[in-house]
Design an enzyme around this catalytic site. Structure first.
Site, PDB file in Angstrom:
ATOM      1  CD  GLU A 333      -2.655  -1.286   2.553  1.00  0.00           C
ATOM      2  OE1 GLU A 333      -3.849  -1.604   2.499  1.00  0.00           O
ATOM      3  OE2 GLU A 333      -2.057  -1.093   3.625  1.00  0.00           O
TER       4      GLU A 333
HETATM    5  C1  TNX Z   1      -4.305  -3.967   4.964  1.00  0.00           C
HETATM    6  S1  TNX Z   1      -2.719  -6.363   4.651  1.00  0.00           S
HETATM    7  C2  TNX Z   1      -3.017  -3.751   5.416  1.00  0.00           C
HETATM    8  C3  TNX Z   1      -2.804  -3.383   6.824  1.00  0.00           C
HETATM    9  C4  TNX Z   1      -4.098  -3.258   7.570  1.00  0.00           C
HETATM   10  C5  TNX Z   1      -5.000  -4.393   7.170  1.00  0.00           C
HETATM   11  C6  TNX Z   1      -6.258  -4.473   7.939  1.00  0.00           C
HETATM   12  C7  TNX Z   1      -1.650  -5.345   4.387  1.00  0.00           C
HETATM   13  C8  TNX Z   1      -0.451  -5.844   3.794  1.00  0.00           C
HETATM   14  N1  TNX Z   1      -1.907  -4.059   4.694  1.00  0.00           N
HETATM   15  O1  TNX Z   1      -2.063  -2.202   6.891  1.00  0.00           O
HETATM   16  O2  TNX Z   1      -3.831  -3.290   8.917  1.00  0.00           O
HETATM   17  O3  TNX Z   1      -5.310  -4.258   5.819  1.00  0.00           O
HETATM   18  O4  TNX Z   1      -6.950  -5.639   7.649  1.00  0.00           O
END
Ligand code: TNX
Length: 528
Positions: A333
């Site tokens: 992300e």
């Molecule tokens: C996505 S999963 C994220 C996390 C959040 C999560 C909550 C991932 C690699 N990144 O930063 O905590 O969703 O479900």
């Protein structure tokens, strides 16, 4: 006969009588083992563990002695027994319990074990101490549920007889704990490790840094924890592990044959670092602390040299604390990092990790970059685009699909804890899938194993953790360990339901899903 002779005779008869006591018939095939063993054969009788039962190990074998001590620690509170450990030249075949290392079991791999139980003895054999450790978890589950009690219980402590031969399907079976969004202290992490160990998991991935906090002391960049360690979601005081505390966690895990995979999430998810050191920001200005739950707004300055000096220092210090082969570099992300900068960044960080003799693990997003074949991409998103890019590069996949394996997903719309961006995740949906059948194009040989992440936006206490991981964790342990043909929800849910008494005796705050036939295990009578 004299009086004395009479007495001796009576004693002798008594001895013969007790040692020839008929074993109680029991059926090993009716035991509720999770994960389900590969091969099991019942012989219809039982072994009774009494206060006189001794544990035999090979002379001078310190590794096995540690396993014997784990076993003693496991049974002591409920039985009140103080078993002696006896060192013998050849313990095999002796009355009581023997723990034996033998080359003969090399074919079962380093975690495999062979367990033989008859009315006189239990022999647990394996190629390594790790195999013996996995095997004593099986013994724990074969003992009556009251073995989980914290205070002494009445016996008898019967174990059904037969043979179990067991080994895992995948070598990597883990869970993740996010200690950033809310901080969990050393004792809480140890408790989490104990839960993993009980179901034969072997990896704990610790998500150590994110926007809301920096949780591991880095001596060359002290403000990371002095400033960045003091925040968490919701405005609480946060916290961090000193390197000494972190070593304690690593050692505690290693004693249970669990490897810690530490994660430094970057270049996104880095606000806590950007608050602590202004120079890590592209504009040279320190960011404000963040205690919300949004994602994707932060990035390290990927075009500044200082950023790579910083990463080199962090990875060097972390690698020195990490006996395991992987360092997780996050990579998810990074929405405000330009794509070309992100790719350059990941490729450079990969070199840094390797320069410190570790392999790269990252969320599958990192497959946008050119990865080495030794890297591992963790599949999490609802779409497998990134994971498939990793497979094209011959990079192994760690399976953590959010729709199936995210333990922070709510069970249903009225679950008090958790999120639901990947959907609701009831206990059946969490279990009813296979690693190799999940994504077309990701085959068994591409898969390293399974990991179930627990993100901590909505959880603050051990009770909260337990509510989300129990009972889903047990299903993930089985998906990683047992061969697929063993997996059927209808059969599994019965075994799971029988864990009720065990959970309750451990005061585990588990989710009592309506889909599971929860049943009390009162006495061993039921199993005969
Ligand atoms: C996505 S999963 C994220 C996390 C959040 C999560 C909550 C991932 C690699 N990144 O930063 O905590 O969703 O479900």
């Amino acid at each position: 006969m004299t009086k004395l002779q009479h007495l001796m005779f009576a004693l002798l008869i008594g001895l013969v009588f007790t040692s020839c006591k008929e074993p109680v018939p029991m059926d090993l095939a009716k035991e509720n083992l999770i994960p389900k063993p590969v091969k099991l054969e019942a012989t219809g009788s039982s072994f009774e563990w009494t206060k006189n039962t001794q544990i035999h190990i090979q002379k001078g074998n310190e590794e096995t002695k540690k396993i014997a001590n784990h076993l003693i620690e496991m049974i002591q509170p409920a039985t009140g027994f103080q078993p002696k450990i006896k060192e013998l030249k050849t313990p095999l075949g002796s009355r009581g319990i023997s723990l034996i290392l033998d080359e003969k079991y090399k074919n079962l791999g380093k975690e495999g074990y062979h367990l033989m139980i008859d009315a006189r003895k239990i022999s647990l054999q394996a190629f390594t101490a790790e195999g013996l450790f996995r095997g004593i978890q099986t013994l724990r589950q074969l003992l009556p549920a009251k073995i989980e009690a914290k205070e002494t219980q009445e016996g008898p402590w019967l174990i059904a007889s037969g043979t179990i031969e067991d080994h895992p399907q995948y070598g990597y079976r883990g869970a993740m704990l996010d200690v950033v969004r809310h901080f969990f202290d050393v004792d809480e992490v140890k408790q989490y490790i104990d839960y993993l160990a009980a179901y034969k998991m072997n990896v704990l991935h610790l998500h150590l840094t994110d926007d809301q906090g920096w949780r591991i002391e880095i001596k060359s960049w002290p403000k990371l924890t002095e400033i960045g360690g003091k925040t968490e979601v919701g405005g609480g005081e946060g916290g961090f592990y000193t390197q000494e505390q972190y070593k304690e966690i690593v050692q505690y895990a290693a004693d249970r044959f669990i490897t810690i995979v530490p994660e430094i999430d970057m270049p996104g998810h880095t606000n806590a670092a950007l608050v602590s050191y202004a120079e890590l920001n592209a504009d040279g200005k320190a960011r404000k602390p963040y205690t919300g739950t949004k994602v994707g707004f932060s990035t390290l300055a990927t075009n500044k040299e200082i950023t790579y000096q910083f990463i080199d220092d962090v990875i060097r210090e972390l690698a020195a604390l990490t006996p395991g082969e992987y360092i997780h570099i996050g990579g998810d992300e990074s929405h405000v990092t330009k794509k070309k900068d992100y790719i350059k960044f990941v490729e450079r960080v990969q070199k840094i990790v390797e320069a410190h003799d570790k392999k790269v693990m990252g969320w599958a997003d990192i497959a946008a970059a050119k990865l080495n074949e030794t890297a591992v991409a963790q599949f999490w998103q609802t779409k497998p685009t990134n994971a498939l890019k990793a497979v094209e590069q011959n990079v192994k996949i760690l399976m953590s699909p959010a729709t199936r394996a995210y333990m922070d997903m709510q069970y249903d719309s009225i679950s008090p804890l958790g999120l639901h961006w990947a959907g609701y995740l009831e206990v059946d949906k969490a279990y009813n899938w296979t690693l190799e059948g999940n994504v077309e194009g990701i085959d068994k040989e591409d898969i390293l194993g399974i990991e179930a992440p627990l993100w901590a936006e909505t959880i603050e206490t051990m009770d909260d953790i337990e509510y989300l991981i129990f009972p889903r964790l047990l299903g993930y342990a089985e998906l990683g360990w047992s061969p697929d043909q063993n997996n059927s929800w209808d059969e599994y849910k019965v075994r799971l339901g029988k864990q009720k008494t065990r959970f309750e005796l451990q005061d585990i705050n588990y989710y009592q899903s309506k889909l599971v036939p929860w049943t009390d295990e009162k006495m061993d009578e039921e199993k005969k």
